[in-house]
Design a protein around this motif. Structure first.
Motif, short mmCIF file in Angstrom:
data_model
loop_
_atom_site.label_atom_id
_atom_site.label_comp_id
_atom_site.label_asym_id
_atom_site.label_seq_id
_atom_site.Cartn_x
_atom_site.Cartn_y
_atom_site.Cartn_z
N UNK A 335 30.03 11.52 58.40
CA UNK A 335 28.80 12.31 58.54
C UNK A 335 28.67 12.94 59.92
N UNK A 336 28.97 12.17 60.97
CA UNK A 336 28.72 12.60 62.33
C UNK A 336 29.98 12.87 63.15
N UNK A 337 31.12 12.40 62.66
CA UNK A 337 32.35 12.53 63.43
C UNK A 337 32.95 13.93 63.36
N UNK A 338 34.08 14.06 64.02
CA UNK A 338 34.81 15.33 64.04
C UNK A 338 36.08 15.19 63.20
N UNK A 339 36.67 16.30 62.77
CA UNK A 339 37.95 16.20 62.05
C UNK A 339 39.01 15.46 62.84
N UNK A 340 39.03 15.63 64.15
CA UNK A 340 40.03 14.93 64.97
C UNK A 340 39.82 13.42 64.91
N UNK A 341 38.56 12.99 64.93
CA UNK A 341 38.26 11.56 64.86
C UNK A 341 38.64 10.99 63.49
N UNK A 342 38.37 11.76 62.45
CA UNK A 342 38.77 11.31 61.11
C UNK A 342 40.29 11.22 61.02
N UNK A 343 40.96 12.23 61.50
CA UNK A 343 42.42 12.23 61.44
C UNK A 343 43.01 11.05 62.20
N UNK A 376 36.20 15.64 55.31
CA UNK A 376 36.89 15.24 54.09
C UNK A 376 38.27 15.91 54.03
N UNK A 377 38.33 17.17 54.39
CA UNK A 377 39.61 17.87 54.42
C UNK A 377 40.56 17.22 55.43
N UNK A 378 40.03 16.80 56.58
CA UNK A 378 40.87 16.15 57.59
C UNK A 378 41.45 14.85 57.05
N UNK A 379 40.65 14.08 56.29
CA UNK A 379 41.17 12.87 55.68
C UNK A 379 42.33 13.17 54.75
N UNK A 380 42.16 14.16 53.90
CA UNK A 380 43.21 14.52 52.95
C UNK A 380 44.46 14.98 53.67
N UNK A 381 44.30 15.89 54.62
CA UNK A 381 45.47 16.44 55.31
C UNK A 381 46.25 15.36 56.04
N UNK A 382 45.54 14.39 56.61
CA UNK A 382 46.22 13.33 57.35
C UNK A 382 46.95 12.38 56.39
#
Length: 456
Positions: A335-343, A376-382
């Protein structure tokens, strides 16, 4: 279904099933049990999702189009008109009781009195008809007899309509999108029947001190009730796990859990496994004091979702060699993080918890509504970058597991009016009795199982 969609469906389902079974597969599945983001991603309101099946399906298809890498999809399970028809008091619904963009809410009350345990234990069907349902279903409990009778007629028709909606949704996602379901069928642990909707958390926990014998006897009775309800709602082809949320275990001490929660819950799990099914269990809250018990169950039969409050690394260490686990990304990160943090988090999970298989990267039992799509996209891509085991492995669906015995041997099916009572009233029959008894028993069982819909 086209050959292309069949191939895609088989690949996704095979990957998911292999992960649950702790067997080799090509990569970590992208298989949340509840992807709430899919409901609102395309702009639909929560009210539209639960009242308009076409908009619900369109929303999911739009989500799949933009995130084709996902392996399963399930979110909404509520068709609001059915709840309206009976005046169900256990839910507040968006657009009716809540703003259109708000999630539905569960309303916990003491709908069963403390002195009613014996009726529940002795005759659970009559307890539901005479005590529980009139309190929970406002239309059925109406003092106007005509309104009450009409409510039950509408409920039966509404249930058929909802079943058709769910069946159409499943078929459309399978044939048009090649998308499997993460679960089909549902039950709750016997103690949660008491703690969620009969006595409520406060009442149920107080009862463990004031009337422990009755709590245990009620849980014993509810074992077969929940097994038969789960089987009545499960995928007959046994492709998908049966879903069970666990709501009250996180509030219990190990002693309370070991005494009042686990024994009956374990028996339900064992009976469903004996019937040839796997189970997907949401371990809601912090289960670390209790989850070692999953080592007592047959290997590779329960997929356990670890909530945000849980420690995914400890879960892997404590029982990850016996059962598959899912989770690892905190809801706040989505919810609050960034794509980099998710990755970064996903990469770490792939390199640690994901080693050896049996793991699905997910949020805390769900993908929240407020998840940033880019996260969500960052999770998938990683996952697509680091979540591979063997690209030469071609996932295929597993054959259905054989049932150890017939359902009647696995769990008792309660009936309000058994055939023996009815045939006695008829004074016997003049033709083939089995031909008359079979549909009578089937409809009796369906009606009894339906009564427990309102405990979910």
């Amino acid at each position: 279904m086209s050959l292309e969609m069949q191939k895609l469906y088989d690949e996704r389902l095979g990957r998911y099933q292999a992960t649950i079974a702790l067997e080799p597969t090509d990569r970590i599945p992208i298989a949340s049990g509840s992807c709430y983001l899919a409901e609102v991603y395309s702009g639909a309101t929560n009210q539209e999702i639960i009242y308009d099946p076409d908009k619900w399906l369109q929303a999911e298809m739009a989500f799949i189009k933009d995130f084709p890498e996902i392996d399963t999809l399930r979110d909404n399970r509520v068709w609001a008109p059915l709840y309206d028809a009976v005046g169900c008091k256990t839910y507040k619904l968006p657009g009716r009781d809540l703003p259109p963009n708000q999630h539905f809410q569960f309303v916990e009350e003491e709908y069963m009195q403390a002195d009613e345990y014996e009726l529940l234990i002795q005759d659970p069907g009559l307890f539901m008809l005479n005590k529980f349902l009139p309190r929970v279903l406002g239309e059925y409990g109406s003092p106007d007899a005509n309104r009450s009778h009409m409510a039950f007629l509408k409920a039966g028709m509404g249930q058929m309509m909802m079943n058709n909606i769910m069946r159409n949704r499943s078929l459309q996602l399978q044939t048009v999108c090649g998308m499997p379901q993460p679960t089909t069928g549902v039950f709750i642990a016997p103690f949660d029947v008491l703690g969620d909707v009969l006595r409520g958390l406060r009442g149920a926990l107080m009862d463990t001190y004031r009337r422990p014998r009755q709590v245990l006897e009620a849980c014993d009775v509810l074992v077969d009730v929940m097994v038969r309800f789960a089987l009545s709602t499960a995928d007959p082809l046994r492709r998908y796990p049966i879903f069970v949320p666990t709501h009250k275990a996180c509030f219990m001490s190990p002693k309370q859990f070991d005494t009042f929660y686990w024994p009956s819950f374990k028996r339900v799990l064992e009976k469903l496994i004996a019937a040839g099914y796997t189970v997907r269990a949401y371990l809601e809250g912090d289960w670390k004091q209790h989850w070692h018990h999953f080592n007592e169950l047959p290997q590779g039969k329960v997929l356990c979702d670890i909530d945000t409050q849980g420690d995914i690394f400890k879960a892997k260490a404590d029982f990850g060699r016996q059962q598959a686990i899912s989770g690892g990304i905190h809801d706040s990160t989505f919810i609050l993080g960034t794509p980099a943090e998710v990755a970064e988090r996903v990469h770490h999970l792939c390199e640690t918890v994901g080693k050896g298989g049996g793991f699905i990267i997910n949020g805390g039992c769900n993908i929240p509504y407020d998840t940033k799509p880019e996260n969500f996209r960052a999770m998938i891509d990683t996952i697509m970058q680091y979540g591979w085991y063997d690209k030469n492995c071609k996932p295929v669906p597993k054959p259905p597991a054989a049932a150890a015995s017939a359902p009647d041997d696995i769990a008792r099916q309660y009936r309000i009016t058994p055939w023996a009572t009815r045939v006695k009233e008829l004074g016997g029959v003049r033709g083939d009795e089995a031909m008359i008894q079979q549909p009578w028993d089937q409809l009796e069982a369906m009606a009894f199982n339906w009564l427990w819909t309102w405990t979910m």
